[in-house]
Design a protein around this motif. Structure first.
Motif, short mmCIF file in Angstrom:
data_model
loop_
_atom_site.label_atom_id
_atom_site.label_comp_id
_atom_site.label_asym_id
_atom_site.label_seq_id
_atom_site.Cartn_x
_atom_site.Cartn_y
_atom_site.Cartn_z
N SER A 138 0.81 -1.22 0.00
CA SER A 138 0.00 0.00 0.00
C SER A 138 0.84 1.27 0.00
N GLY A 139 2.12 1.13 0.11
CA GLY A 139 2.95 2.33 0.07
C GLY A 139 3.83 2.44 1.31
N THR A 140 4.54 3.52 1.36
CA THR A 140 5.47 3.76 2.45
C THR A 140 4.70 4.10 3.73
N ALA A 141 5.15 3.50 4.81
CA ALA A 141 4.52 3.75 6.11
C ALA A 141 4.87 5.16 6.58
N THR A 142 3.95 5.75 7.30
CA THR A 142 4.20 7.06 7.89
C THR A 142 4.02 6.96 9.39
N PRO A 143 4.75 7.77 10.14
CA PRO A 143 4.61 7.72 11.60
C PRO A 143 3.20 8.14 12.01
N ILE A 144 2.72 7.51 13.06
CA ILE A 144 1.40 7.88 13.58
C ILE A 144 1.59 8.99 14.61
N THR A 145 0.74 9.98 14.54
CA THR A 145 0.87 11.15 15.42
C THR A 145 -0.08 11.04 16.60
N ASP A 146 0.12 11.94 17.58
CA ASP A 146 -0.81 12.00 18.71
C ASP A 146 -2.22 12.34 18.23
N GLU A 147 -2.31 13.19 17.22
CA GLU A 147 -3.62 13.54 16.67
C GLU A 147 -4.29 12.32 16.03
N ASP A 148 -3.49 11.48 15.35
CA ASP A 148 -4.04 10.25 14.77
C ASP A 148 -4.63 9.37 15.86
N TRP A 149 -3.89 9.22 16.99
CA TRP A 149 -4.37 8.39 18.08
C TRP A 149 -5.66 8.96 18.68
N GLN A 150 -5.73 10.27 18.80
CA GLN A 150 -6.94 10.90 19.32
C GLN A 150 -8.13 10.62 18.39
N ASP A 151 -7.90 10.72 17.09
CA ASP A 151 -8.97 10.44 16.13
C ASP A 151 -9.43 8.99 16.23
N ILE A 152 -8.47 8.08 16.39
CA ILE A 152 -8.80 6.66 16.51
C ILE A 152 -9.62 6.42 17.76
N ARG A 153 -9.18 6.97 18.88
CA ARG A 153 -9.91 6.80 20.15
C ARG A 153 -11.33 7.36 20.05
N GLN A 154 -11.46 8.52 19.42
CA GLN A 154 -12.77 9.14 19.27
C GLN A 154 -13.68 8.26 18.41
N ALA A 155 -13.15 7.71 17.34
CA ALA A 155 -13.95 6.84 16.46
C ALA A 155 -14.37 5.57 17.20
N VAL A 156 -13.47 5.02 18.00
CA VAL A 156 -13.80 3.81 18.76
C VAL A 156 -14.87 4.11 19.81
N ARG A 157 -14.71 5.20 20.52
CA ARG A 157 -15.72 5.58 21.53
C ARG A 157 -17.09 5.77 20.90
N LYS A 158 -17.10 6.41 19.74
CA LYS A 158 -18.36 6.64 19.04
C LYS A 158 -18.99 5.31 18.62
N GLU A 159 -18.19 4.40 18.12
CA GLU A 159 -18.71 3.09 17.71
C GLU A 159 -19.23 2.30 18.90
N VAL A 160 -18.50 2.33 20.01
CA VAL A 160 -18.94 1.62 21.23
C VAL A 160 -20.26 2.20 21.71
N ALA A 161 -20.36 3.53 21.75
CA ALA A 161 -21.59 4.18 22.20
C ALA A 161 -22.75 3.81 21.28
N LYS A 162 -22.50 3.77 19.99
CA LYS A 162 -23.55 3.41 19.03
C LYS A 162 -24.04 1.99 19.26
N ARG A 163 -23.11 1.10 19.51
CA ARG A 163 -23.48 -0.31 19.74
C ARG A 163 -24.21 -0.50 21.07
N GLN A 164 -23.93 0.37 22.02
CA GLN A 164 -24.60 0.28 23.31
C GLN A 164 -25.93 1.02 23.30
N GLY A 165 -26.25 1.66 22.18
CA GLY A 165 -27.54 2.31 22.02
C GLY A 165 -27.65 3.66 22.70
N SER A 166 -26.54 4.26 23.07
CA SER A 166 -26.64 5.54 23.76
C SER A 166 -26.55 6.73 22.80
N ILE A 167 -26.39 6.47 21.53
CA ILE A 167 -26.41 7.58 20.56
C ILE A 167 -27.66 7.44 19.70
#
Length: 87
Positions: A58-87
């Motif tokens: 897929s191409g050259t790897a790039t370093p993951i940033t703190d902002e990337d991790w924050q985006d990932i965490r936010q997406a996971v929290r949103k998905e968990v909340a959706k699955r738990q029916g709280s959104i």
């Protein structure tokens, strides 16, 4: 568990019966379940290998940033909340 009837040529039927008689399996059903499980694992491994190759190509790897991790965490929290029916 549901039943499934299959038709086999005599030579295959004999082979299955020999496998059961040799002590490796207690029934023909157990033998066929093992064959299906083995095929499922093989296909899963093929899929994993394909995904790994796709990632490598897929191409050259790039370093993951703190902002990337924050985006990932936010997406996971949103998905968990959706699955738990709280959104």
């Amino acid at each position: 568990m549901k039943s499934m009837n299959i038709s086999l040529p005599e030579s295959m039927r004999t082979y299955v019966e020999e496998q059961v008689a040799s002590g490796g399996y207690s029934t023909a059903s157990e033998y066929f379940r093992e064959l299906v499980r083995t095929d499922q694992k093989r296909k899963d491994n093929e899929r994993l290998e394909s995904l790994l190759l796709e990632g490598l190509q897929s191409g050259t790897a790039t370093p993951i940033t703190d902002e990337d991790w924050q985006d990932i965490r936010q997406a996971v929290r949103k998905e968990v909340a959706k699955r738990q029916g709280s959104i």
